[in-house]
Design an enzyme around this catalytic site. Structure first.
Site, PDB file in Angstrom:
ATOM      1  N   ASP A  31       0.814  -1.223   0.000  1.00  0.00           N
ATOM      2  CA  ASP A  31       0.000   0.000   0.000  1.00  0.00           C
ATOM      3  C   ASP A  31       0.843   1.267   0.000  1.00  0.00           C
ATOM      4  OD1 ASP A  31       0.780  -0.134   2.636  1.00  0.00           O
ATOM      5  OD2 ASP A  31      -1.230  -0.192   3.474  1.00  0.00           O
TER       6      ASP A  31
HETATM    7  C1  LAN Z   1       3.297  -0.805  10.197  1.00  0.00           C
HETATM    8  C2  LAN Z   1       3.170   0.595   9.838  1.00  0.00           C
HETATM    9  C3  LAN Z   1       2.607   0.862   8.494  1.00  0.00           C
HETATM   10  C4  LAN Z   1       1.622  -0.186   8.079  1.00  0.00           C
HETATM   11  C5  LAN Z   1       0.687   0.267   6.935  1.00  0.00           C
HETATM   12  C6  LAN Z   1       1.425   0.773   5.715  1.00  0.00           C
HETATM   13  C7  LAN Z   1      -0.208   1.388   7.429  1.00  0.00           C
HETATM   14  C8  LAN Z   1      -0.187  -0.900   6.586  1.00  0.00           C
HETATM   15  O1  LAN Z   1      -1.187  -0.506   5.700  1.00  0.00           O
HETATM   16  C9  LAN Z   1       0.629  -2.099   6.185  1.00  0.00           C
HETATM   17  C10 LAN Z   1       1.519  -2.559   7.350  1.00  0.00           C
HETATM   18  C11 LAN Z   1       2.430  -1.470   7.911  1.00  0.00           C
HETATM   19  C12 LAN Z   1       3.620  -1.339   6.981  1.00  0.00           C
HETATM   20  C13 LAN Z   1       2.983  -1.802   9.280  1.00  0.00           C
HETATM   21  C14 LAN Z   1       3.283  -3.191   9.657  1.00  0.00           C
HETATM   22  C15 LAN Z   1       3.669  -3.461  11.114  1.00  0.00           C
HETATM   23  C16 LAN Z   1       4.463  -2.326  11.739  1.00  0.00           C
HETATM   24  C17 LAN Z   1       5.769  -2.151  10.986  1.00  0.00           C
HETATM   25  C18 LAN Z   1       3.601  -1.090  11.632  1.00  0.00           C
HETATM   26  C19 LAN Z   1       2.268  -1.178  12.301  1.00  0.00           C
HETATM   27  C20 LAN Z   1       4.409  -0.105  12.445  1.00  0.00           C
HETATM   28  C21 LAN Z   1       5.010  -0.951  13.612  1.00  0.00           C
HETATM   29  C22 LAN Z   1       4.770  -2.414  13.241  1.00  0.00           C
HETATM   30  C23 LAN Z   1       5.935  -3.333  13.657  1.00  0.00           C
HETATM   31  C24 LAN Z   1       5.507  -4.772  13.490  1.00  0.00           C
HETATM   32  C25 LAN Z   1       6.367  -3.018  15.075  1.00  0.00           C
HETATM   33  C26 LAN Z   1       7.268  -4.008  15.657  1.00  0.00           C
HETATM   34  C27 LAN Z   1       6.496  -5.016  16.387  1.00  0.00           C
HETATM   35  C28 LAN Z   1       6.565  -6.320  16.198  1.00  0.00           C
HETATM   36  C29 LAN Z   1       5.486  -7.166  16.701  1.00  0.00           C
HETATM   37  C30 LAN Z   1       7.698  -6.964  15.504  1.00  0.00           C
END
Ligand code: LAN
Length: 742
Positions: free
Chosen positions: A473
């Site tokens: 996305d």
């Molecule tokens: C994010 C942030 C962005 C998010 C969007 C682009 C909004 C979404 O549409 C797709 C998934 C994604 C890229 C995403 C995946 C998981 C993230 C990276 C997070 C929510 C920000 C933090 C999270 C990450 C997993 C944090 C670390 C925690 C763990 C459990 C490893």
């Protein structure tokens, strides 16, 4: 890049030690130490964002605080009141006037990206065990933040800032507060300890907490369920092989398994010995740690371990490790995992995927290559990119920023609202376009198949090009933003046709057989892998899933691209769009809603799904499923005309109301307008609510938390309160001719 001097990462471990006791006296009488908030500055170099504390008055004079700095720090901005908006577009103009002041020099926007409470502890533990000095201002402000986020009723901390106290949050926060210099006699620490003991003590923490406690030497390794690196030796065809897992799980599992195998524990000192006696309900030496591998407090047990996982763990502990695992297997597994760790470091220039794995990679490099190695030094330099400073103190962001994501959304919203044609906003929008141009990923990873990386040439990462992970996305939203803007008169064409086509090529590699799109990669493993979910605190984390949000982003990007380039991979694009739209139709629940995985929750996903279906011509009048979706949204509109959805929706899968929120109200009406919902009144009233909440200087104030991941963790998207109202008001004005707001 981080300047060593400014962040004080100067190799004087003494600093750190002095600091550990420095504030004990003050803290115990409840006076919180605080830095001078007027000395903090955010530096943004091509999207690489770091906070700096200026020690001398000369530095302060030479580098004045910007409006953006002041805004992030919660300082008064003294901006003039703008003319009160009479129409939705007046309100958009006012918002742009405010938001334009927050644009950073490279052209992007930034913000706090906090929420999860388990990110900061990993960072501090890693610094501590690798003897990385923690600059005093950082330690002071981290303490201040953690205390500010302490639950006032019971003294504990939750999994995320709005959550109830858990063993995970309370244990880890307590420990790092001690490492950061808080005294065990501080009354807030006494209260926290009381809560921790009420929760059964640190033995009741989940796997990820126990892991860090073992590394710190305040828990024994026998209490940690196995994390065998030899899983990485499984052949690729094997259904459980880690390359099939969701990228965040495997990138965490990777260094964790290396450290687990090394059974690395930092040499104990007097502080560690004291902490050992504070975390448990019994004396440390009297605890049989091996009996606590599966202990967990019910509040932390969102996803209980499966029976199969329990059996696998038993076999590993009692048969594999003591009798079958030869030294040569151990060596091969450690060598290969370390090789993969190095590849991750190389591919991201040590920024790494996210702030859970990144501190672990530092520890792995420390174990393998030593404290003065290049890898350790480079990790130390890059970790501060995850730090964020705000009025409450310093926290760790969920990623190393929101650069590309928020910038793309803002461009789209501004174009949607017709602002790109206004000469006043052109320099700002060109700068934003330049940022996206600079941040497009231009090459695949070296030997991408060996390190299991997805094709990424032409993609955009959520934060920066250096982090370099394509997200379906983010690539789509950035592509749309670029296409929308550089086609307009007065805007330069920065991203060439060829580069736009690269983005499309990469997107087309990301579709699942189901037609849907997942986040970073197509789904590589079976949903049954959830039986191996060992993290307890999160749900649906083991593999990639299809998401209505991601699928919609791709559908709308592909369609916009095709409208400009009708001959490029036309058949592939149509097929991909058809498949994705079909997936979105199938994902609708019987009540007409869609479950959202990255924003809270049904309002967020509803907006996307309705936009997707609208883009292929489905609307309220010609599609019963759209009518049903609209009725669902309308049924959730609150008496004050807004929408407000609690994070509980994400956890429970059932819509849970909370007071109206500007962001959710915007999402809901964007969906309704995309679907051409025939009644105007509910939308009118919602618009009035949004405009009515705008401050005289053009901003909207922060309300409840907006985002989520892994079903149970909430995360803030503070810029959504600007971008989504702009988009909603812009759509409204376009549709209904910008009427005067009554
Ligand atoms: C994010 C942030 C962005 C998010 C969007 C682009 C909004 C979404 O549409 C797709 C998934 C994604 C890229 C995403 C995946 C998981 C993230 C990276 C997070 C929510 C920000 C933090 C999270 C990450 C997993 C944090 C670390 C925690 C763990 C459990 C490893």
């Amino acid at each position: 890049m981080v300047k060593n001097k400014q962040l004080g990462l100067n190799g004087h471990a003494g600093d750190n030690r002095r600091h550990q006791n420095g504030s004990a006296e003050e803290a115990s009488i409840g006076v919180e130490e605080k830095t001078d908030i007027y000395r903090w500055r955010l530096l943004d170099e091509r999207g690489c964002q770091t906070w700096h504390y200026l020690e001398s008055d000369e530095e302060v004079k030479a580098w004045p605080q910007s409006i953006a700095d002041k805004y992030f720090l919660g300082l008064p901005l003294d901006l003039p009141n703008l003319p009160p908006p009479k129409t939705p577009i007046d309100s958009v103009q006012n918002c742009l006037s405010f938001f334009s002041k927050l644009q950073l020099p490279p052209g992007n926007w930034a913000c706090e990206y906090g929420g999860p409470m388990f990110l900061l502890p990993g960072m501090v533990c890693a610094w501590y065990v690798t003897q990385t000095p923690i600059p005093q201002p950082v330690a002071i402000e981290m303490r201040r933040y953690l205390f500010a986020r302490q639950n006032s009723t019971d003294g504990g901390w939750g999994l995320h800032i709005e959550g109830e106290s858990t063993a995970y949050g309370t244990t880890m926060t307590y420990v790092v507060l001690r490492l950061l210099g808080a005294s065990e006699e501080d009354k807030r620490m006494i209260k926290a300890r009381g809560m921790l003991h009420k929760l059964g003590g640190a033995v009741n923490g989940p796997h990820w907490a126990k892991f860090w406690l073992a590394v710190l030497g305040v828990m024994e390794w026998e209490a940690i369920n196995p994390v065998p690196p030899e899983l990485w030796l499984l052949p690729d065809w094997f259904p459980l092989a880690p390359w099939r897992w969701w990228i965040h799980m495997r990138q965490v599992f990777l260094p964790m398994s290396f450290i687990y195998s090394a059974k690395f524990t930092t040499p104990p000192n007097s502080l560690i010995r004291q902490i050992r006696e504070e975390l448990y309900t019994r004396p440390y030496s009297s605890i049989t740690f091996a009996a606590h591998r599966n202990s967990i407090h019910p509040r932390d047990n969102y996803h209980p371990k499966s029976f199969i996982l329990a059996i696998i763990n038993w076999i590993l502990v009692y048969i594999w490790f003591p009798f079958l695992r030869t030294d040569s297997i151990k060596r091969r597994a450690e060598d290969w995992t370390f090789d993969l760790i190095q590849r991750e470091d190389e591919n991201t220039d040590f920024a790494n995927l996210a702030p859970v794995s990144s501190p672990m990679n530092l520890v792995a490099c420390y174990i393998r290559e030593g404290p003065d190695s290049y890898s350790v030094r480079r990790h130390r330099e890059r970790l501060p990119e995850y730090l964020w400073m705000k009025n409450e103190g310093m926290l760790v962001n969920g990623t190393n920023g929101v650069q590309t994501w928020d910038t793309s959304w803002f461009i789209q919203a501004a174009v949607e609202a017709g602002m790109a044609g206004d000469i006043k906003w052109r320099p700002m929008l060109i700068k934003a376009l330049e940022f996206l141009d600079d941040q497009q990923i231009r090459e695949n990873c070296r030997e991408q198949d060996v390190c299991y990386r997805q094709q990424r040439k032409g993609a955009w990462a959520f934060s920066t090009k250096t982090q370099g992970y394509t997200v379906s996305d983010t690539t789509s939203e950035a592509l749309k933003a670029v296409l929308m803007l550089q086609r307009l008169p007065g805007y330069p064409t920065l991203v060439s046709d060829e580069r736009l086509q690269d983005a499309i090529d990469t997107l087309l590699t990301m579709q699942n057989a189901s037609g849907g799109f997942a986040s970073y990669e197509p789904t590589r493993g079976s949903e049954y892998l959830e039986y191996l979910n060992a993290a307890e605190v999160f749900g649906r984390i083991m593999v990639e899933y299809d998401y209505p949000e991601c699928s919609t982003a791709v559908v709308t990007a592909l369609r916009l691209f095709s409208s400009h380039y009708p001959y490029y991979r036309n058949a592939d694009i149509s097929k991909a769009v058809d498949g994705a739209v079909q997936y979105i139709r199938n994902a609708q629940r019987p009540d007409g809603s869609w479950y959202g995985s990255w924003g809270i929750c049904f309002t967020y996903a509803g907006m996307f799904a309705l936009e997707s279906l609208a883009s292929v011509g489905e609307s309220y009048s010609n599609s019963p499923r759209i009518a049903k979706a609209c009725e669902f949204l309308i049924s959730k509109q609150r008496a004050d005309a807004g929408w407000g959805e609690s994070y509980k929706s994400c956890e429970t899968g059932v819509y849970v109301q909370r007071e109206s929120q500007v962001v959710m109200t915007s999402w809901a009406i964007i969906g309704l307008m995309a679907a051409e919902y025939p009644e105007r009144e509910p939308i009118n009233r919602a618009v009035k609510l949004i405009v009515g909440r705008q401050s005289p200087n053009g901003e909207w104030k922060q309300e409840g938390i907006e985002g989520v991941f892994n079903k149970s963790v909430m995360i803030s998207y503070p810029n959504y309160k600007f971008t989504f109202p702009i988009k909603a008001l812009g759509m409204f004005a376009k549709k209904y001719g910008n009427p005067t707001i009554p």
